[in-house]
Design an enzyme around this catalytic site. Structure first.
Site, PDB file in Angstrom:
ATOM      1  N   LYS A 112       0.825  -1.211   0.000  1.00 38.84           N
ATOM      2  CA  LYS A 112       0.000   0.000   0.000  1.00 38.84           C
ATOM      3  C   LYS A 112       0.856   1.257   0.000  1.00 38.84           C
ATOM      4  O   LYS A 112       0.430   2.301  -0.481  1.00 38.84           O
ATOM      5  CB  LYS A 112      -0.896   0.028   1.233  1.00 38.84           C
ATOM      6  CG  LYS A 112      -1.651  -1.234   1.487  1.00 38.84           C
ATOM      7  CD  LYS A 112      -2.792  -1.400   0.534  1.00 38.84           C
ATOM      8  CE  LYS A 112      -3.482  -2.733   0.780  1.00 38.84           C
ATOM      9  NZ  LYS A 112      -4.791  -2.828   0.199  1.00 38.84           N
TER      10      LYS A 112
HETATM   11  C1  LIG Z   1      -0.893  -7.831   2.331  1.00 42.19           C
HETATM   12  C2  LIG Z   1      -2.018  -7.734   1.355  1.00 42.19           C
HETATM   13  N1  LIG Z   1      -2.054  -8.585   0.332  1.00 42.19           N
HETATM   14  C3  LIG Z   1      -3.056  -8.549  -0.556  1.00 42.19           C
HETATM   15  C4  LIG Z   1      -4.093  -7.656  -0.449  1.00 42.19           C
HETATM   16  C5  LIG Z   1      -5.164  -7.645  -1.488  1.00 42.19           C
HETATM   17  O1  LIG Z   1      -4.994  -6.557  -2.361  1.00 42.19           O
HETATM   18  P1  LIG Z   1      -6.238  -5.975  -3.130  1.00 42.19           P
HETATM   19  O2  LIG Z   1      -7.229  -5.578  -2.108  1.00 42.19           O
HETATM   20  O3  LIG Z   1      -5.709  -4.814  -3.890  1.00 42.19           O
HETATM   21  O4  LIG Z   1      -6.753  -7.073  -3.988  1.00 42.19           O
HETATM   22  C6  LIG Z   1      -4.097  -6.746   0.617  1.00 42.19           C
HETATM   23  C7  LIG Z   1      -5.175  -5.743   0.831  1.00 42.19           C
HETATM   24  O5  LIG Z   1      -5.623  -5.050   0.020  1.00 42.19           O
HETATM   25  C8  LIG Z   1      -3.023  -6.769   1.524  1.00 42.19           C
HETATM   26  O6  LIG Z   1      -2.958  -5.885   2.515  1.00 42.19           O
HETATM   27  N1  LIG Z   2      -6.505  -5.258   2.272  1.00 42.35           N
HETATM   28  C1  LIG Z   2      -6.855  -3.914   2.447  1.00 42.35           C
HETATM   29  C2  LIG Z   2      -8.319  -3.701   2.352  1.00 42.35           C
HETATM   30  C3  LIG Z   2      -8.610  -2.393   1.736  1.00 42.35           C
HETATM   31  O1  LIG Z   2      -8.268  -2.436   0.413  1.00 42.35           O
HETATM   32  P1  LIG Z   2      -7.971  -1.177  -0.473  1.00 42.35           P
HETATM   33  O2  LIG Z   2      -6.846  -1.617  -1.318  1.00 42.35           O
HETATM   34  O3  LIG Z   2      -9.212  -0.918  -1.209  1.00 42.35           O
HETATM   35  O4  LIG Z   2      -7.602  -0.008   0.369  1.00 42.35           O
HETATM   36  C4  LIG Z   2      -6.247  -3.435   3.751  1.00 42.35           C
HETATM   37  O5  LIG Z   2      -5.250  -3.999   4.136  1.00 42.35           O
HETATM   38  O6  LIG Z   2      -6.707  -2.520   4.363  1.00 42.35           O
END
Ligand SMILES: Cc1ncc(COP(=O)(O)O)c(C=O)c1O
Ligand SMILES: N[C@@H](CCOP(=O)(O)O)C(=O)O
Length: 463
Positions: A112
Site C-alpha cells: 500500500k
Molecule cells: C498484504 C495484502 N495482500 C493482498 C491484499 C489484497 O490486495 P487488493 O485488495 O488490492 O486485492 C491486501 C489488501 O488489500 C493486503 O494488505
Molecule cells: N486489504 C486492504 C483492504 C482495503 O483495500 P484497499 O486496497 O481498497 O484499500 C487493507 O489492508 O486494508
C-alpha cells in the site's frame, strides 16, 4: 485525461478532481475515459530507468495537465525516497520459473505504501492549490490503514478517520495505526468485518448531511490515484524480465481487486502480460466469479491472511465495466441488484472479457502453509501469508514454459509473525525502522458496527 464513472451518471472529472473525489457521486468508481497506450518502442525506452523516473513516465498520461512532468517527477522522487530498498520494488528469483516482486520496503511494510506515499503528496498539492480541506474516511483490513495514516499524519488540510474490524487485524497492523499520535488521525475499531467498514465508507459519500459539512475523500483503492501508482511496478518487473519482447505472468494475492486491476491497466497500456492470476484465500468470491460467473458474497471467514478477508470486492466493478462494454447504465442496474441481494451473475461479455487475461486460484490454510514452507526450505525465502497465497496461485497455473511467473509479495513477513512462525518455525523480526512499536501507547475508539454510530462519531470529531 478525462475520467468517467462506472455507473455513468456522475460528472466527468480530470485527474485532480478524481483524486480528491474518491468515489463518484453516483456510487460508481472512476476510470479513464480511454486507456493511454505506449508503443513497443516507448516501453523499450523505459528499460533501466530508476523507479521514481519510471513512475513519472508511466503515470504522466493519467495525470494529464494537472501536474507538469517536472513536478510529477519531484513528487515521485519524494514518495519513493522513503523506501528502504534502492530498487523500491526489488525482484527476487525463487527458482527457474518463479520470482517474487517485493512491494513491502516502504514505511509500513506493505504494498500500500507504493501508492499511498504518493497519494499523501498529491492531496497536499491539490488541497493547497484549491485552498480546501479534506476529511478522509477509510476502511482497512490492516494494511491500507497503516499506510494511509503514515502518508497523511500531520499534513495540512487533511484529517483521517480509519475504520478497522475489531480483533481481525494482526497486532503489528493494529499498532502501526493506533500508535500514531497526530491530531488529524482518528482510529476506529468497529464490531464487524472489513466489508461492513467498506460499506459504511461508501455510504458516507452519499450522505448529504455529512457531505454538506465535510469534503469527504478516499484512500482506499476506490480512489483511482491508488491504482494508477500500482501500475508502475508491473512495468518495473516486466522490463527486468525481458519485456516488452517477452511476456510475463503475475500472480496477485487478491481481496479488493485493486492490485490485480492495476495489472489489467498495465496490459491495456501495452505491456505484454501473458496472464494475471487472481489468488484468493477461502473468501473466494473472485475465484467463483471468474471460474463460473457467480459473484455472490457469503459471510467473511477470518483467516491467517486477514488483509484478504473480503467478500465484496470494490474494484471488480471497474473490470466488469471495462470488459463488459463500458455501459454505465447497465452496470448501475447490475450493481443495484447486487446491493440488494449480495449476489449477481456475470454477463457472457463480462466473463469472456475477463478470461482473456485473468485466471484464478483459491488457496485454503494448508495450501498457504505449504507454499510458505516450500519457499522457506527450497529458496531460503520467508513469505508472508498473503504472498504465500500468491505463490500457490503461481505454482498451480499452467503457462507456456518460457513465461516467467512473478508473485507480488504484498507484505513483509514480520507483519504476520505468528502465522509465519506456525508454517515455517521461523519468527521474522520487525525491521529497525518500525522503532519501538510494541512499547508505544495505543489510542482508538471502539464503536458498534452500525453506520449511525460511525457517522455520529465522525461528525462530532471532524475538525
Ligand atoms: C498484504 C495484502 N495482500 C493482498 C491484499 C489484497 O490486495 P487488493 O485488495 O488490492 O486485492 C491486501 C489488501 O488489500 C493486503 O494488505
Ligand atoms: N486489504 C486492504 C483492504 C482495503 O483495500 P484497499 O486496497 O481498497 O484499500 C487493507 O489492508 O486494508
Amino acid at each position: 485525461m478525462e475520467y468517467v464513472s462506472t455507473r455513468g451518471a456522475a460528472p466527468v472529472l480530470d485527474f485532480e478532481g478524481v483524486t480528491l473525489a474518491g468515489l463518484a457521486q453516483d456510487g460508481g468508481l472512476y476510470v479513464p475515459r480511454e486507456w493511454p497506450r505506449f508503443s513497443h518502442t516507448e516501453i523499450t525506452a523505459m528499460r533501466g530507468l530508476p523507479y521514481a523516473r519510471l513512475a513519472a513516465r508511466v503515470m504522466q498520461p493519467f495525470v494529464g495537465g494537472c501536474l507538469g512532468a517536472e513536478r510529477l517527477g519531484e513528487l515521485c522522487e519524494q514518495a519513493y525516497g522513503r523506501f528502504a530498498h534502492r530498487a523500491v520494488t526489488p525482484l527476487v528469483q525463487l527458482d527457474e520459473r518463479n520470482w517474487v516482486l517485493e512491494l513491502f520496503h516502504g514505511p509500513t511494510l506493505a504494498f500500500k505504501d507504493v501508492a499511498l506515499q504518493l497519494l499523501g503528496l498529491l492531496f497536499e498539492e491539490f488541497l493547497a492549490r484549491e485552498k480546501s480541506q479534506l476529511t478522509i474516511v477509510g476502511a482497512t483490513s490492516g494494511d491500507t490503514g497503516s499506510a494511509a495514516i503514515d502518508a497523511v499524519a500531520n499534513r495540512d488540510n487533511v484529517e483521517i478517520f480509519m475504520l478497522h474490524p475489531a480483533g481481525r487485524v494482526s497486532d503489528v497492523q493494529r499498532r502501526q495505526m493506533t500508535t500514531v499520535r497526530a491530531a488529524n488521525v482518528h482510529n476506529i475499531a468497529i464490531e464487524g468485518s472489513f466489508d461492513d467498514a467498506q460499506a459504511m465508507v461508501k455510504r458516507i459519500f452519499a450522505d448529504e448531511t455529512v457531505t454538506s459539512r465535510l469534503r469527504i475523500g478516499a484512500v482506499n483503492s476506490i480512489n483511482w490515484a491508488r491504482l494508477m501508482a500500482q501500475v508502475v511496478y508491473y512495468f518495473a518487473a516486466a522490463l527486468q524480465l525481458g519485456g516488452p519482447e517477452r511476456k510475463v505472468a503475475f500472480s496477485v494475492p487478491t481481496g479488493n481487486f485493486g492490485d490485480v486491476f492495476a495489472g489489467h491497466v498495465a496490459a491495456r497500456m501495452g505491456l505484454p502480460i501473458e496472464k494475471l492470476v487472481v489468488a484468493t484465500n477461502v473468501n473466494d468470491i473472485l475465484h467463483r466469479a471468474l471460474s463460473d460467473g457467480d459473484y455472490s458474497a457469503g459471510e467473511v471467514t477470518s483467516t491467517a491472511s486477514p488483509s484478504m478477508d473480503i467478500q465484496v470486492s470494490s474494484n471488480f466493478e471497474r473490470l466488469l465495466f471495462d470488459v463488459g462494454g463500458r455501459d454505465g447504465v447497465a452496470l448501475a442496474e447490475q450493481m443495484r441488484g447486487f446491493d440488494l441481494t449480495r449476489a449477481m451473475r456475470l454477463t457472457e461479455a463480462q466473463s469472456q472479457g475477463a478470461l482473456d487475461l485473468f485466471t484464478s486460484v483459491r488457496a485454503d490454510a494448508s495450501d498457504m502453509a505449504s507454499a510458505m514452507d516450500w519457499a522457506s526450505r527450497h529458496c531460503g525465502q520467508i513469505l508472508d501469508p498473503h504472498t504465500a497465497i500468491g505463490l500457490h496461485g503461481a505454482q498451480q497455473v499452467d503457462l507456456p514454459a518460457d513465461v516467467p511467473k512473478v508473485t507480488l509479495a504484498t507484505a513483509h513477513p514480520a507483519k504476520f509473525r505468528d502465522a509465519v512462525e506456525r508454517a515455517t518455525g521461523f519468527r521474522p523480526a520487525l525491521p529497525a525502522r518500525m522503532g519501538h512499536l510494541f512499547e508505544r501507547e495505543e489510542a482508538f475508539e471502539t464503536l458498534p458496527g452500525t453506520y449511525e454510530a460511525v457517522r455520529a462519531y465522525i461528525l462530532e470529531h471532524a475538525a
